[in-house]
Design a protein around this motif. Structure first.
Motif, mmCIF file in Angstrom:
data_model
loop_
_atom_site.group_PDB
_atom_site.id
_atom_site.type_symbol
_atom_site.label_atom_id
_atom_site.label_comp_id
_atom_site.label_asym_id
_atom_site.label_seq_id
_atom_site.Cartn_x
_atom_site.Cartn_y
_atom_site.Cartn_z
ATOM 1 N N GLU A 98 0.828 -1.219 0.000
ATOM 2 C CA GLU A 98 0.000 0.000 0.000
ATOM 3 C C GLU A 98 0.858 1.264 0.000
ATOM 4 O O GLU A 98 0.377 2.333 -0.360
ATOM 5 N N GLY A 99 2.118 1.110 0.401
ATOM 6 C CA GLY A 99 2.992 2.282 0.461
ATOM 7 C C GLY A 99 3.781 2.510 -0.816
ATOM 8 O O GLY A 99 4.533 3.478 -0.930
ATOM 9 N N GLU A 100 3.617 1.600 -1.784
ATOM 10 C CA GLU A 100 4.378 1.727 -3.027
ATOM 11 C C GLU A 100 4.044 3.015 -3.776
ATOM 12 O O GLU A 100 2.888 3.430 -3.809
ATOM 13 N N GLN A 101 5.051 3.578 -4.385
ATOM 14 C CA GLN A 101 4.894 4.808 -5.180
ATOM 15 C C GLN A 101 4.252 5.946 -4.395
ATOM 16 O O GLN A 101 3.543 6.783 -4.927
ATOM 17 N N ASP A 138 21.113 -1.868 -2.429
ATOM 18 C CA ASP A 138 20.368 -1.655 -3.672
ATOM 19 C C ASP A 138 20.931 -0.471 -4.465
ATOM 20 O O ASP A 138 20.671 -0.321 -5.659
ATOM 21 N N ILE A 139 21.712 0.366 -3.787
ATOM 22 C CA ILE A 139 22.348 1.502 -4.477
ATOM 23 C C ILE A 139 23.840 1.233 -4.725
ATOM 24 O O ILE A 139 24.335 1.414 -5.830
ATOM 25 N N GLU A 140 24.520 0.773 -3.673
ATOM 26 C CA GLU A 140 25.975 0.641 -3.771
ATOM 27 C C GLU A 140 26.447 -0.780 -4.024
ATOM 28 O O GLU A 140 27.651 -1.018 -4.128
ATOM 29 N N SER A 200 16.774 -1.127 -8.286
ATOM 30 C CA SER A 200 15.340 -1.361 -8.523
ATOM 31 C C SER A 200 14.477 -0.505 -7.601
ATOM 32 O O SER A 200 13.387 -0.082 -7.977
ATOM 33 N N ASP A 201 14.960 -0.233 -6.383
ATOM 34 C CA ASP A 201 14.173 0.609 -5.469
ATOM 35 C C ASP A 201 13.998 2.014 -6.050
ATOM 36 O O ASP A 201 12.898 2.567 -6.052
ATOM 37 N N THR A 202 15.102 2.584 -6.533
ATOM 38 C CA THR A 202 15.054 3.923 -7.114
ATOM 39 C C THR A 202 14.117 3.924 -8.324
ATOM 40 O O THR A 202 13.268 4.803 -8.476
ATOM 41 N N GLU A 203 14.297 2.915 -9.166
ATOM 42 C CA GLU A 203 13.478 2.798 -10.366
ATOM 43 C C GLU A 203 11.987 2.728 -10.022
ATOM 44 O O GLU A 203 11.145 3.342 -10.662
ATOM 45 N N ASN A 204 11.656 1.944 -8.976
ATOM 46 C CA ASN A 204 10.255 1.799 -8.575
ATOM 47 C C ASN A 204 9.791 2.915 -7.636
ATOM 48 O O ASN A 204 8.704 2.833 -7.064
ATOM 49 N N GLU A 205 10.634 3.918 -7.465
ATOM 50 C CA GLU A 205 10.321 5.047 -6.568
ATOM 51 C C GLU A 205 9.910 4.585 -5.181
ATOM 52 O O GLU A 205 8.974 5.100 -4.572
ATOM 53 N N LYS A 206 10.606 3.565 -4.696
ATOM 54 C CA LYS A 206 10.312 3.049 -3.354
ATOM 55 C C LYS A 206 10.953 3.945 -2.310
ATOM 56 O O LYS A 206 12.075 4.438 -2.495
ATOM 57 N N THR A 207 10.242 4.159 -1.204
ATOM 58 C CA THR A 207 10.858 4.867 -0.095
ATOM 59 C C THR A 207 11.861 3.932 0.583
ATOM 60 O O THR A 207 11.523 2.812 0.946
ATOM 61 N N THR A 208 13.113 4.411 0.678
ATOM 62 C CA THR A 208 14.147 3.627 1.358
ATOM 63 C C THR A 208 14.836 4.549 2.356
ATOM 64 O O THR A 208 14.605 5.756 2.338
ATOM 65 N N TYR A 209 15.680 3.971 3.188
ATOM 66 C CA TYR A 209 16.416 4.801 4.139
ATOM 67 C C TYR A 209 17.298 5.821 3.424
ATOM 68 O O TYR A 209 17.244 7.014 3.747
ATOM 69 N N PRO A 210 18.114 5.406 2.437
ATOM 70 C CA PRO A 210 18.937 6.430 1.760
ATOM 71 C C PRO A 210 18.079 7.478 1.054
ATOM 72 O O PRO A 210 18.431 8.669 1.055
ATOM 73 N N ALA A 211 16.963 7.081 0.467
ATOM 74 C CA ALA A 211 16.115 8.054 -0.240
ATOM 75 C C ALA A 211 15.521 9.050 0.744
ATOM 76 O O ALA A 211 15.385 10.239 0.438
ATOM 77 N N LEU A 212 15.188 8.573 1.917
ATOM 78 C CA LEU A 212 14.503 9.410 2.906
ATOM 79 C C LEU A 212 15.486 10.283 3.683
ATOM 80 O O LEU A 212 15.212 11.447 3.972
#
Lengths: 297, 297
Positions: free
Chosen positions: A165-168, A228-230, A242-254
């Protein structure tokens, strides 16, 4: 225990658990394709971190690892079913898992759903049928209750729903932690608790270990996000980014990469502190903390 | 107990089990949609024949029904999950169940899979957490083992796989019986066994009851097949003739209608004989035999 010895221990644990799978699956009086489908995913490899946590916790109380084998198998069956269902077309729609075609790609969607259902159901049989003179009925019953809590609606399945439910959608740190605590954390915590239950640990140590496993679970997930990044695709066995591509909220993104790494170190330090407070033979559990902090796959 | 009293008893059983569902599902600390999806199918009605068998078996040993409530709820959770997964697009692809849209039609496929997973997982928690002074840890553990056997790869899931693989293929009587014994029979048998375990029944009576439940399960399925041809759509809450349309092997298709009815009578008579041999207060269980033989829905 130096690094080489720890690596040998990891391999030993993996061997001990995987040795049990043929008896659990191949011996079933079930349709052949179902057995093949269950077996395909159960034996597809993986780090077997969950069994490792059970065994290392038993060791921390000076108990032999044999006591934890049924629980270790049960938790790998649950973990495997969750991967099979997560990979389904209506869920993450993944074609590859650990470099191999996913279960539904090989056996079809219906069989993949049923193989998952069977692994989940039979895990409770494996857990409840544990036979060891040091394992009482009341211990086995506690394990059944804890496993169903950790894996069910208030645990892993609940976390998967929240993740879906939290995707995108941009999540808050609180929402992100809810997902990870439930989706992966509670099953990891179950493993530590299972070891402690089987070792008949006193309540005070249980509490320290519970806190330990919560920090370890979050650290595990933050490392996952960082990889997933490094990470290196070859070492990971799956594509990075894939997380970045799917616009997933991750710790580095946040939080940004540096703050995410800081958070990883924080949870690892907290986990190690809990171990020292628990007053147990925590050498291997501490090695696991470092292993999770530094892992590349 | 006359027919009116039996009907009242059926309603009483249904009420007793359904009264428990809010506490089991609505109180969960889980994402709201997951709770709604679980609740939607769990409370969608049904005859609650499985709880009925647990309660009636307890009665046959002079025990109060309250002892069997957790087991009755657990088995309804398992039965409900199996219906949700069976209805999925990749399985039977059904849009309606008991006159209502199926779970995935309302909540989507991913949520339906997860609601099924959660009902299955949490059923073991409900079973293992039973609290009654007459129910020992060792009884609860036996229930967990028997339920996972009945519902898993060597039971219901195995039967569903065999059913799926047997579709649009002419089956032998032996293959047909394998499917039904596993797909529906073993969970029905679990209910009788659960009642007997909770009543602390001696081994000899367990064996008679096990034979009883095998015959009852087959009778249940033959009646199902007959109803798909001779039943009334309104009473059934589903269209008739779907087996013929899907070229499914059924008892009437394989044996002819008269021989199928003869086989139904045979299994009912055998079931009743087992009851008489078991030397228990079998009045309600015998009523259930007649009810299953004559049921129109």
């Amino acid at each position: 225990m130096n690094d080489g010895e720890f690596q040998a221990y990891l391999a030993e644990v993996k061997g001990k658990v995987e040795k049990e799978f043929p008896a659990i699956v191949s011996g079933l009086s079930s349709p052949k394709t179902l057995i093949e489908s269950m077996n395909y995913s159960l034996t597809a490899g993986g780090k077997r971190i969950r069994p490792l946590l059970i065994f290392a916790t038993l060791r921390a109380f000076g108990k032999e690892e044999e006591i934890g084998i049924p629980a270790a198998c049960a938790v790998e069956m649950i973990h495997t079913y969750s991967l099979i269902h997560d990979d389904l077309p209506s869920m993450d729609d993944d074609d590859l898992r650990r470099g191999k075609p996913t279960n539904h790609k090989v056996f079809g969607e219906a069989m993949a759903i049923l193989a998952g259902d069977a692994l989940l159901t039979n895990s409770f049989q494996v857990l409840a049928q544990a036979r060891h003179p040091d394992v009482s009925d009341s211990m086995k019953l506690r394990l059944v209750i804890e496993l169903s809590k950790a894996a069910g609606a208030e645990g892993m399945v609940g976390g998967q729903v929240a993740d879906m439910e939290g995707e995108q959608k941009k999540l808050s740190l609180e929402e992100l932690e809810y997902i990870h605590k439930n989706k992966t954390g509670k099953l990891l915590s179950f493993c530590v608790k299972a070891g402690a239950i089987l070792a008949d640990a006193p309540e005070a140590q249980m509490e320290q270990l519970s806190e330990f496993s919560t920090h370890l679970g979050l650290a595990f997930q933050i490392r996952d996000d960082i990889l997933d990044i490094e990470g290196n695709e070859e070492q990971l066995g799956k594509p990075v980014g894939s997380d970045t591509e799917n616009e997933k909220t991750t710790y580095p993104a946040l939080l940004g990469m540096e703050a995410a790494k800081e958070k990883l170190r924080f949870h690892i330090e907290k986990a190690k502190q809990c171990l020292r407070n628990a007053n147990i033979q925590h050498e291997i559990l501490e090695k696991i903390c470092t292993y999770i902090e530094k892992r590349n796959s």
